[in-house]
Design a protein around this motif. Structure first.
Motif, PDB file in Angstrom:
ATOM      1  N   SER A   2       0.833  -1.210   0.000  1.00 30.45           N
ATOM      2  CA  SER A   2       0.000   0.000   0.000  1.00 30.45           C
ATOM      3  C   SER A   2       0.865   1.257   0.000  1.00 30.45           C
ATOM      4  N   LYS A   3       0.293   2.308  -0.574  1.00 29.54           N
ATOM      5  CA  LYS A   3       1.019   3.571  -0.630  1.00 29.54           C
ATOM      6  C   LYS A   3       1.243   4.161   0.754  1.00 29.54           C
ATOM      7  N   SER A   4       0.311   3.909   1.655  1.00 30.55           N
ATOM      8  CA  SER A   4       0.465   4.473   2.995  1.00 30.55           C
ATOM      9  C   SER A   4       1.683   3.895   3.692  1.00 30.55           C
ATOM     10  N   LYS A   5       1.926   2.591   3.492  1.00 34.27           N
ATOM     11  CA  LYS A   5       3.083   1.971   4.131  1.00 34.27           C
ATOM     12  C   LYS A   5       4.381   2.495   3.523  1.00 34.27           C
ATOM     13  N   GLN A   6       4.371   2.673   2.186  1.00 33.29           N
ATOM     14  CA  GLN A   6       5.569   3.211   1.536  1.00 33.29           C
ATOM     15  C   GLN A   6       5.848   4.636   2.025  1.00 33.29           C
ATOM     16  N   SER A   7       4.801   5.390   2.156  1.00 33.58           N
ATOM     17  CA  SER A   7       4.969   6.773   2.628  1.00 33.58           C
ATOM     18  C   SER A   7       5.522   6.805   4.048  1.00 33.58           C
ATOM     19  N   GLN A   8       5.026   5.914   4.898  1.00 29.96           N
ATOM     20  CA  GLN A   8       5.511   5.847   6.269  1.00 29.96           C
ATOM     21  C   GLN A   8       6.985   5.478   6.298  1.00 29.96           C
ATOM     22  N   ARG A   9       7.365   4.544   5.403  1.00 28.69           N
ATOM     23  CA  ARG A   9       8.769   4.124   5.336  1.00 28.69           C
ATOM     24  C   ARG A   9       9.662   5.305   4.953  1.00 28.69           C
ATOM     25  N   LEU A  10       9.224   6.095   3.989  1.00 24.91           N
ATOM     26  CA  LEU A  10      10.008   7.254   3.562  1.00 24.91           C
ATOM     27  C   LEU A  10      10.125   8.286   4.694  1.00 24.91           C
ATOM     28  N   ARG A  11       9.041   8.486   5.443  1.00 23.50           N
ATOM     29  CA  ARG A  11       9.078   9.436   6.562  1.00 23.50           C
ATOM     30  C   ARG A  11      10.039   8.954   7.644  1.00 23.50           C
ATOM     31  N   ASP A  12      10.038   7.640   7.906  1.00 19.12           N
ATOM     32  CA  ASP A  12      10.945   7.078   8.916  1.00 19.12           C
ATOM     33  C   ASP A  12      12.397   7.261   8.500  1.00 19.12           C
ATOM     34  N   GLU A  13      12.666   6.999   7.214  1.00 21.17           N
ATOM     35  CA  GLU A  13      14.047   7.134   6.724  1.00 21.17           C
ATOM     36  C   GLU A  13      14.506   8.594   6.816  1.00 21.17           C
ATOM     37  N   ALA A  14      13.622   9.509   6.475  1.00 23.92           N
ATOM     38  CA  ALA A  14      13.970  10.937   6.552  1.00 23.92           C
ATOM     39  C   ALA A  14      14.266  11.351   7.983  1.00 23.92           C
ATOM     40  N   VAL A  32      15.418   9.374  10.437  1.00 25.47           N
ATOM     41  CA  VAL A  32      16.701   8.794  10.836  1.00 25.47           C
ATOM     42  C   VAL A  32      17.847   9.562  10.189  1.00 25.47           C
ATOM     43  N   LEU A  33      17.694   9.932   8.907  1.00 26.74           N
ATOM     44  CA  LEU A  33      18.742  10.676   8.214  1.00 26.74           C
ATOM     45  C   LEU A  33      18.993  12.028   8.880  1.00 26.74           C
ATOM     46  N   ALA A  34      17.935  12.687   9.277  1.00 25.47           N
ATOM     47  CA  ALA A  34      18.083  13.978   9.957  1.00 25.47           C
ATOM     48  C   ALA A  34      18.813  13.800  11.285  1.00 25.47           C
ATOM     49  N   PHE A  35      18.508  12.720  11.979  1.00 25.71           N
ATOM     50  CA  PHE A  35      19.170  12.446  13.252  1.00 25.71           C
ATOM     51  C   PHE A  35      20.669  12.198  13.047  1.00 25.71           C
ATOM     52  N   LEU A  36      21.005  11.423  11.984  1.00 28.51           N
ATOM     53  CA  LEU A  36      22.414  11.132  11.717  1.00 28.51           C
ATOM     54  C   LEU A  36      23.192  12.397  11.362  1.00 28.51           C
ATOM     55  N   HIS A  37      22.546  13.281  10.608  1.00 31.47           N
ATOM     56  CA  HIS A  37      23.222  14.539  10.250  1.00 31.47           C
ATOM     57  C   HIS A  37      23.528  15.384  11.483  1.00 31.47           C
ATOM     58  N   SER A  38      22.798  15.187  12.538  1.00 31.70           N
ATOM     59  CA  SER A  38      23.011  15.984  13.751  1.00 31.70           C
ATOM     60  C   SER A  38      24.195  15.479  14.572  1.00 31.70           C
ATOM     61  N   LYS A  39      24.709  14.291  14.233  1.00 35.60           N
ATOM     62  CA  LYS A  39      25.818  13.698  14.967  1.00 35.60           C
ATOM     63  C   LYS A  39      27.146  14.033  14.308  1.00 35.60           C
ATOM     64  N   GLY A  40      28.206  13.970  15.091  1.00 33.54           N
ATOM     65  CA  GLY A  40      29.528  14.234  14.575  1.00 33.54           C
ATOM     66  C   GLY A  40      30.101  13.018  13.851  1.00 33.54           C
ATOM     67  N   LYS A  41      31.123  13.241  13.007  1.00 31.98           N
ATOM     68  CA  LYS A  41      31.731  12.153  12.238  1.00 31.98           C
ATOM     69  C   LYS A  41      32.314  11.079  13.139  1.00 31.98           C
ATOM     70  N   GLU A  42      32.972  11.490  14.214  1.00 35.60           N
ATOM     71  CA  GLU A  42      33.631  10.531  15.103  1.00 35.60           C
ATOM     72  C   GLU A  42      32.591   9.614  15.751  1.00 35.60           C
TER      73      GLU A  42
END
Length: 593
Positions: A105-117, A119-129
Motif C-alpha cells: 500500500s502507498k500508505s506503508k511506503q509513505s511511512q517508510r520514507l518518513r521514517d528514513e527521513a 533517521v537521516l536527519a538524526f544522523l546529520h546531527s551527529k559528529g563524524k567521530e
C-alpha cells in the motif's frame, strides 16, 4: 516428482549431471510433453536425441543417445528432468495468490520514507567521530560485513592484501549442504555481496597473484557446488564476475606465448565448470596465439596413449580439436580424431553415420564393421531368463542394422538395402520406417501400390500373430496411419470400426471423416470420448474429454444439417449420467449446458 542435484548425480554421475545441467541452461530441451506420467522430449546435442522419463520411476528413463545404451541414465535425461521441474516451478509460482494489498500500500511506503527521513536527519546531527564509532560497533557484530569494509579501506589506501582477499573468498563460499531454492538463492546473493570488493581489488595485484586468486575462487565454487543444489542457476552471477577477470589478467601475465598455451592445456584437465578454453583467455583477433594453442594441443593429443584418448579426462581436448577441424571442414581429420577417441560400439556407429554424411563410404564400411564386432550378437533363446538377454542384445543390434540399410543405400546396393529394411520393418514396424521402405522399394522397381499392398498384407498377418492386445492395437494403429498417409480414408475407417486404435490416430481420422461421412465421424468421436472418459478420475482426463467435446461441437456447427445438435446433447447427458459422482467433471461439463 522432484529430484534434487544429489539424487540426479546418484543416477547419472557427476560428469553427466554437469553436462546435463549445461544442456538445460542452454535451452537444448525441446518438444517437452507429459502424458499419463511419461515425459517425452528431444534434446539437441551432437544429434537430436529422443528422451522418455517415467515420472514414477526416473531411473528407468530412456534415451536414443549412445551413452544411454552403454550406461543407462545419461546427461540428456538429466536435462529433461531439470527442464520439467523448472516448468513446474513456473506453474506453481503463477498459481500463487497476489501479494496482500496491505503489504504494498502507498500508505506503508509513505511511512517508510518518513521514517528514513527522520533517521537521516538524526544522523546529520551527529559528529563524524560518533558515527564512525557507531558503525564500527555494528561491524564488530557482523564478521562478514566487517571483512567487506576492511577490503574497501585497503582499496582506498592502495594496500591490497592477497591473503585477506583469499580469506574473504573462503568466508563467502562455505561448504554447506543446501537443497532448498530459497536457501541456495540467499547463499549466492550473500556470496556476491561479500565478493564484489574482492573482484574490484584483484586487478590491483600483480597478474600472477591475481590469477591464483581467481583460480582459487573457481576451485572454491566448484567444491561448494558438490553440496549445494544450484539447479536454479543462482551461481551464474559469480561465474560471470570471475570470467570477466580472465582475459585482462591473462593478457597482463609476463609469460611467453608457449608458457601461456601450456597453462591453458593444463587447465583443460580441471573441472567442467572452468571457463571456456581458449575463448575466455584468447581473443579471436589474436590469430597467432590461437594457432599456437591448437598446434600445441594437437601435439599433446598425439602424445596420449589410446586408453588416455578414450578417457573422460581427455574429452575436452578431443572436443576442441574436433570442433576446430569441423570449422575448417577438414573431414579426414575429423574422422581420424573420432577413430582415436572411439571406444564403444555406439561410438563407432556415430562415426559410421558421420562418414556416410560426408561421403567417406570406405571409412564408413570399416566403422560399421568395428561396431558390429563390438556389439554382441544375439544367441538362441534357451530359457526364459536367457530370452531377456537375447532381447536386450537384439535391441543393441537394431541401430547397427538400421545404419547398414543407410550404408548399403549410399553404396548403391539398393536391392540388398531394401531386403534388409523389409526384414527390419517386419520385426519393428513404424511409420518412419514405412516411408523409408516406400522410397527404397520404388528405387528397386516396386510401384507405390505394390509396396502398400505388401505392407498392408504383412501387418494384417502380423497383428493376428500377437499375443497381447496392446501389440495388436499398435499394429492396427500403424496400418491406419499408413492409410491416412495415402489418403485412403475408407480403408482407415473400416479398420477403426473393426479394431481399437490409439487415440491420436483415431482423432485424426474422425476429423478427416466427419465432413464427408458425418455419421461415421460422429461414431468415431463418440467412441473416442467415451474411451477417454473411462480412463480415470483425473483433471487431465476431464480436460481432454472437454476438448474433444468442443471439437465435436464445432464440427457439427460447421456442417449444419448433417448431424443434429440434439445428438451432441444426448452424448453430454450420457456422460453426466455415467459419471455423476465426479463433481469436478460434472462442473466442467456445464460449459455445454
Amino acid at each position: 516428482m522432484h529430484l534434487d542435484a544429489k539424487q540426479l548425480i546418484d543416477l547419472a554421475g557427476k560428469a553427466a549431471f554437469d553436462r546435463g545441467m549445461h544442456y538445460y541452461l542452454d535451452g537444448a530441451v525441446v518438444a517437452l510433453t507429459e502424458h499419463y506420467g511419461l515425459l517425452k522430449a528431444k534434446v539437441e546435442g551432437s544429434y537430436l536425441y529422443e528422451v522418455k522419463v517415467p515420472l514414477d520411476s526416473p531411473a528407468d528413463s530412456e534415451c536414443t543417445c549412445p551413452a544411454w545404451e552403454d550406461s543407462g541414465f545419461c546427461k540428456h535425461c538429466v536435462a529433461v528432468i531439470l527442464q520439467f521441474q523448472a516448468e513446474q516451478r513456473e506453474e506453481d509460482e503463477a498459481a500463487e495468490p497476489e501479494p496482500s494489498p496491505r503489504a504494498t500500500s502507498k500508505s506503508k511506503q509513505s511511512q517508510r520514507l518518513r521514517d528514513e527521513a527522520q533517521v537521516l536527519a538524526f544522523l546529520h546531527s551527529k559528529g563524524k567521530e560518533e558515527l564512525a564509532q557507531t558503525l564500527l560497533s555494528m561491524l564488530r557484530n557482523d564478521p562478514n560485513e566487517f571483512q567487506r569494509w576492511l577490503l574497501k579501506s585497503q582499496a582506498a589506501s592502495g594496500a591490497v592484501d592477497s591473503k585477506a582477499l583469499r580469506k574473504t573468498i573462503t568466508q563467502a563460499l562455505p561448504y554447506r549442504s543446501l537443497y532448498s531454492y530459497n536457501e541456495v538463492a540467499r547463499y549466492f546473493a550473500h556470496a556476491e555481496q561479500l565478493l564484489q570488493p574482492v573482484w574490484d581489488m584483484i586487478p590491483l595485484l600483480p597478474a600472477e597473484q591475481a590469477l591464483k586468486l581467481v583460480e582459487y575462487g573457481y576451485e572454491r565454487l566448484h567444491r561448494a557446488l558438490e553440496r549445494v543444489d544450484d539447479s536454479g542457476g543462482y551461481r551464474f552471477g559469480l561465474e560471470e564476475s570471475m570470467e570477466s577477470l580472465w582475459l585482462p589478467l591473462f593478457k597482463r601475465l609476463p609469460w611467453s606465448d608457449d608458457v601461456k598455451v601450456d597453462y591453458l592445456i593444463k587447465q583443460l584437465g580441471s573441472a567442467d565448470d572452468y571457463p571456456d578454453i581458449p575463448a575466455a583467455f584468447i581473443e579471436d583477433e589474436d590469430t597467432g596465439l590461437l594457432a599456437l594453442f591448437y598446434h600445441q594441443l594437437d601435439l599433446h593429443w598425439q602424445g596420449l596413449s589410446t586408453q588416455q584418448k578414450q578417457s573422460s579426462e581427455s574429452w575436452r581436448i578431443y572436443q576442441l580439436l574436433f570442433e576446430r577441424s569441423e570449422q575448417q571442414q577438414d573431414w579426414p581429420r575429423c574422422i581420424l580424431l573420432q577413430q582415436e577417441h572411439a571406444e564403444s560400439g555406439s561410438d563407432w556407429l556415430n562415426l559410421c553415420e558421420f562418414c556416410i554424411d560426408k561421403q567417406f563410404l570406405a571409412e564408413a564400411r570399416q566403422c560399421w564393421q568395428q561396431a558390429s564386432d563390438l556389439i554382441p550378437v544375439p544367441q538362441n533363446r534357451k530359457s526364459r531368463a536367457h530370452t531377456y538377454d537375447v532381447i536386450q542384445a537384439e535391441q543393441r543390434r537394431l541401430p547397427l542394422r538400421e545404419l547398414e540399410v543407410r550404408l548399403l543405400t549410399a553404396e548403391g546396393a539398393l536391392p540388398e538395402a531394401a531386403d534388409k529394411l523389409w526384414g527390419l520393418f517386419q520385426e519393428r514396424p513404424a511409420m518412419a520406417m514405412y516411408v523409408q521402405l516406400q522410397t527404397l522399394s520404388q528405387q528397386v522397381g516396386l510401384t507405390e501400390q505394390e509396396c502398400l499392398q505388401k505392407v498392408s498384407d504383412g501387418l494384417i498377418q502380423l497383428a493376428k500373430q500377437q499375443q497381447w492386445d496392446y501389440q495388436t492395437t499398435a499394429i492396427h494403429t500403424l496400418l491406419a496411419e499408413i492409410y491416412l498417409h495415402h489418403g485412403l480414408h475408407a480403408q482407415a475407417l473400416q479398420l477403426a470400426q473393426a479394431h481399437k486404435l490409439a487415440q491420436g490416430v483415431q482423432q485424426q481420422l474422425a476429423t478427416v471423416v466427419f465432413p464427408v461421412q458425418p455419421e461415421a465421424g460422429l461414431m468415431l468421436y463418440t467412441k473416442l470420448i467415451l474411451e477417454s472418459a473411462g480412463r480415470g478420475a483425473d483433471s487431465s482426463v476431464y480436460r481432454e474429454v472437454v476438448a474433444l467435446l468442443e471439437q465435436l461441437q464445432q464440427m457439427i456447427r460447421a456442417h449444419p444439417g448433417k448431424i443434429s445438435l440434439s445428438r451432441f446433447t444426448e452424448l453430454v447427458e450420457l456422460l453426466r449420467s455415467e459419471y455423476k459422482r465426479r463433481s469436478t467433471f460434472i462442473s466442467m461439463l456445464k460449459v455445454f449446458a
